[in-house]
Scaffold this motif. Structure first.
Motif, short mmCIF file in Angstrom:
data_model
loop_
_atom_site.label_atom_id
_atom_site.label_comp_id
_atom_site.label_asym_id
_atom_site.label_seq_id
_atom_site.Cartn_x
_atom_site.Cartn_y
_atom_site.Cartn_z
N VAL A 65 3.51 7.34 3.05
CA VAL A 65 2.23 7.92 2.62
C VAL A 65 1.08 6.92 2.69
O VAL A 65 -0.07 7.30 2.50
CB VAL A 65 2.31 8.56 1.21
CG1 VAL A 65 3.27 9.73 1.20
CG2 VAL A 65 2.64 7.53 0.15
N THR A 66 1.37 5.66 3.01
CA THR A 66 0.29 4.71 3.33
C THR A 66 -0.14 4.86 4.78
O THR A 66 -1.06 4.18 5.22
CB THR A 66 0.71 3.26 3.07
OG1 THR A 66 1.71 2.86 4.02
CG2 THR A 66 1.25 3.07 1.66
N ASN A 67 0.54 5.76 5.52
CA ASN A 67 0.22 6.04 6.93
C ASN A 67 0.18 4.77 7.78
O ASN A 67 -0.85 4.43 8.37
CB ASN A 67 -1.09 6.83 7.02
CG ASN A 67 -0.91 8.27 6.59
OD1 ASN A 67 -0.35 9.08 7.33
ND2 ASN A 67 -1.33 8.58 5.38
N PRO A 68 1.31 4.06 7.82
CA PRO A 68 1.33 2.79 8.54
C PRO A 68 1.38 2.99 10.06
O PRO A 68 1.79 4.03 10.57
CB PRO A 68 2.64 2.16 8.05
CG PRO A 68 3.54 3.34 7.80
CD PRO A 68 2.61 4.40 7.23
N ASP A 69 0.97 1.96 10.78
CA ASP A 69 1.19 1.89 12.23
C ASP A 69 2.53 1.25 12.54
O ASP A 69 3.09 1.45 13.61
CB ASP A 69 0.07 1.09 12.90
CG ASP A 69 -1.26 1.82 12.84
OD1 ASP A 69 -1.29 3.02 13.16
OD2 ASP A 69 -2.28 1.18 12.47
N LEU A 70 3.03 0.45 11.58
CA LEU A 70 4.32 -0.21 11.71
C LEU A 70 5.06 -0.09 10.39
O LEU A 70 4.51 -0.42 9.34
CB LEU A 70 4.15 -1.69 12.08
CG LEU A 70 5.42 -2.56 12.07
CD1 LEU A 70 6.40 -2.09 13.14
CD2 LEU A 70 5.05 -4.03 12.29
N LEU A 71 6.30 0.40 10.45
CA LEU A 71 7.14 0.51 9.26
C LEU A 71 8.28 -0.50 9.37
O LEU A 71 9.00 -0.52 10.38
CB LEU A 71 7.71 1.93 9.15
CG LEU A 71 8.58 2.21 7.91
CD1 LEU A 71 7.75 2.12 6.63
CD2 LEU A 71 9.23 3.58 8.02
N ILE A 72 8.43 -1.32 8.35
CA ILE A 72 9.48 -2.33 8.31
C ILE A 72 10.51 -1.92 7.26
O ILE A 72 10.17 -1.71 6.10
CB ILE A 72 8.90 -3.72 7.97
CG1 ILE A 72 7.94 -4.17 9.08
CG2 ILE A 72 10.01 -4.73 7.77
CD1 ILE A 72 7.24 -5.48 8.78
N LEU A 73 11.77 -1.79 7.69
CA LEU A 73 12.85 -1.39 6.79
C LEU A 73 13.90 -2.49 6.76
O LEU A 73 14.54 -2.78 7.78
CB LEU A 73 13.50 -0.08 7.25
CG LEU A 73 12.60 1.14 7.33
CD1 LEU A 73 12.27 1.44 8.79
CD2 LEU A 73 13.26 2.36 6.71
N ASP A 74 14.10 -3.08 5.60
CA ASP A 74 15.08 -4.14 5.43
C ASP A 74 16.33 -3.56 4.76
O ASP A 74 16.26 -3.10 3.61
CB ASP A 74 14.50 -5.27 4.57
CG ASP A 74 15.33 -6.54 4.64
OD1 ASP A 74 16.35 -6.56 5.36
OD2 ASP A 74 14.95 -7.52 3.96
N GLU A 75 17.45 -3.56 5.48
CA GLU A 75 18.71 -2.94 5.03
C GLU A 75 18.48 -1.47 4.71
O GLU A 75 18.59 -1.02 3.57
CB GLU A 75 19.29 -3.70 3.83
CG GLU A 75 19.62 -5.14 4.12
CD GLU A 75 20.75 -5.31 5.14
OE1 GLU A 75 21.37 -4.31 5.56
OE2 GLU A 75 20.99 -6.46 5.56
N ALA A 76 18.19 -0.71 5.76
CA ALA A 76 17.75 0.67 5.63
C ALA A 76 18.76 1.56 4.91
O ALA A 76 18.36 2.44 4.13
CB ALA A 76 17.45 1.26 7.01
N THR A 77 20.06 1.35 5.13
CA THR A 77 21.05 2.26 4.55
C THR A 77 22.14 1.52 3.76
O THR A 77 23.20 2.07 3.51
CB THR A 77 21.72 3.11 5.64
OG1 THR A 77 22.48 2.26 6.53
CG2 THR A 77 20.70 3.89 6.44
#
Length: 245
Positions: free
Chosen positions: A161-173
């Motif tokens: 919801v911050t409407n990023p251009d790049l999303l960084i996911l550390d240990e997604a699952t």
């Protein structure tokens, strides 16, 4: 206002050049180079302790590199405070989720919601609820009442919801049940189709490589491999030696 995916010759949204990062006398990152364009997905792989999280934290300004350069849209962000880096279009889903236990699902999303760096409002709380119906069912529940999978959905939704251009996911699952993990991978697929760049760290190499345009493997703070998923799986010795699968 969904984005279109950048062409291969487009200028990178994020560029890391010759990055070195220390924790005290410990030399963690050793000359990292990395580029990511809008709409591109990068799988960041490697065993524990190889520098993946330190690289992400350096990009986000949570750790100040000792040498090298980090640029977003051609502008240096080395030494820029983390909240200003986030305002340049980066969303972050940290390892451990980083939720506020006393805030409700509704409060998390309303607090974080804002236009992106280009004014886009593709992701609203309503879209997050549609993407993660479990969150809609628990809209008034405090975050500490949610399951681990629901907390991860909330963390991802809050970043979106911050409407990023790049999303960084550390240990997604990490630590999630297979069915919940499948939901997470599905929404990451939707995110990348919407033209948002993604850097994803996860131990599920198969799931990461299915989504990734390129994969980087870190070994002792250096890039030991960079290439497409077909190239990676054509070299099982690389996975065996550098990732342990």
């Amino acid at each position: 206002m969904a984005q279109t995916k950048s062409t291969p010759d487009a200028a990178p949204f994020l560029e890391v050049c010759g990055l070195h990062t220390h924790y005290g006398t410990s030399h963690v990152l050793r000359g990292i180079d990395m580029k990511i364009r809008l709409g591109e997905t990068i799988g960041l792989l490697g065993r524990n302790g190889m520098g993946k999280t330190t690289l992400l934290r350096s990009i986000l300004g949570l750790v100040v590199p000792s040498r090298g350069q980090i640029e977003i849209n051609g502008q240096s962000v080395k030494g820029v405070p983390p909240h200003l880096i986030a305002r340049k279009g980066i969303g972050y889903v940290p390892e451990g989720r980083g939720i506020f236990t006393k805030l409700s699902v509704y409060e998390h999303l309303e607090m974080a919601a804002r236009p992106g760096a280009r004014g886009q409002r593709d992701w609203t709380p309503e879209r997050v609820y549609a993407s993660f119906p479990r969150l809609a069912e628990r809209i008034n529940h405090n975050a500490n009442d949610l399951s681990g999978g629901e907390q991860q959905m909330l963390s991802i939704g809050r970043a979106l919801v911050t409407n990023p251009d790049l999303l960084i996911l550390d240990e997604a699952t990490e630590g999630l049940a297979p069915l919940i993990a499948k939901e997470i991978w599905s929404i990451i697929s939707v995110i990348r189709q919407n033209g948002i760049g993604v850097i994803v760290v996860d131990k599920n190499v198969s799931a990461v490589s299915k989504l990734a345009d390129r994969n980087l493997i870190l070994v002792k703070g250096s890039v030991a491999f960079e290439g497409g998923s077909d190239e990676l799986h054509a070299s099982p010795e690389i996975l065996r030696n550098f990732v342990g699968v």
